[in-house]
Scaffold this motif. Structure first.
Motif, PDB file in Angstrom:
ATOM      1  N   ILE A 246      12.419  -0.670 -14.301  1.00 49.33           N
ATOM      2  CA  ILE A 246      11.278  -0.384 -15.159  1.00 49.33           C
ATOM      3  C   ILE A 246      11.746  -0.596 -16.586  1.00 49.33           C
TER       4      ILE A 246
ATOM      5  N   ILE B 190       2.945  -3.086 -17.315  1.00 52.68           N
ATOM      6  CA  ILE B 190       2.416  -1.728 -17.372  1.00 52.68           C
ATOM      7  C   ILE B 190       1.487  -1.682 -18.582  1.00 52.68           C
TER       8      ILE B 190
ATOM      9  N   ALA C  27       3.080   0.042 -11.595  1.00 50.37           N
ATOM     10  CA  ALA C  27       2.716  -0.139 -12.999  1.00 50.37           C
ATOM     11  C   ALA C  27       1.467   0.673 -13.346  1.00 50.37           C
ATOM     12  N   SER C  28       0.497   0.668 -12.461  1.00 49.71           N
ATOM     13  CA  SER C  28      -0.730   1.430 -12.680  1.00 49.71           C
ATOM     14  C   SER C  28      -0.440   2.932 -12.725  1.00 49.71           C
TER      15      SER C  28
ATOM     16  N   SER D 254       1.319   3.824 -15.979  1.00 51.19           N
ATOM     17  CA  SER D 254       0.413   3.762 -17.152  1.00 51.19           C
ATOM     18  C   SER D 254      -0.387   5.046 -17.280  1.00 51.19           C
TER      19      SER D 254
END
Length: 182
Positions: free
Chosen positions: A76, A140, A172-173, A176
């Motif tokens: 990440i 992201i 990623a969702s 976020s």
């Protein structure tokens, strides 16, 4: 603290211009958030703000879960550097992302990159003993539309595809929504 020799005046609206050369050197782009600190001696310190940096512990746990569920190395990044990586490639943490990876993220499109493309552009400086054969990149994006970083899945033994792409996009969702910035 290192002196730059640059002096700027505050304008009538209280603004200070950060010189282009300094922004370039510090990888501060238009629209980036800056955090302001004050010191007891009256100094004001500006620091580039990364909302994901504050989620390092959560990101490390998420990387571990990604690695277990996909059998891939997982990373990440924020917009500038790796903030969490799988155990096998811990050396990657705090490495700077390449301009190519930054461009993919800015374009806000997830993608799968195979070995032939990775030879041209590796996207990150990988350890010498790790030959990436396939890479998934998912940006992201914050709920307000700001680019925060990327989720990457890497494999040295097989080509990645739709499953890994969907897993990275889900990660990623999720990340976020954890940030919660405006």
């Amino acid at each position: 603290m290192k002196a730059t020799g640059i002096v700027r005046r505050i304008d009538e609206l209280g603004r200070v211009v950060v010189p282009k050369e300094l922004r370039k050197q510090l990888r501060i782009d238009e629209g980036d958030a800056i955090e302001i600190f004050t010191e007891a001696n009256g100094e004001i310190v500006l620091k580039k703000f990364s909302p994901l940096w504050g989620l390092r512990a959560e990101a490390a746990g998420y990387v571990e879960a990604l690695e277990q569920s996909t059998e891939c190395e997982a990373l990440i990044t924020d917009k500038d550097q790796v903030i969490a990586s799988s155990q096998g490639i811990k050396i990657m943490e705090e490495r700077t992302v390449s301009n190519a990876l930054k461009k993919v993220a800015v374009d806000r499109k997830s993608m799968v990159v195979q070995a032939d493309q990775l030879e041209k552009e590796p996207y990150l400086e990988w350890p010498k003993d790790y030959a990436v054969r396939s890479l998934v990149i998912a940006p992201i994006i914050s709920p307000t539309g700001d680019l925060l970083g990327t989720v990457l899945l890497a494999a040295d033994d097989r080509e990645l595809g739709e499953f890994e792409l969907k897993v990275a996009e889900t990660a990623a969702s999720f990340l976020s929504k954890q940030v919660g910035i405006d």
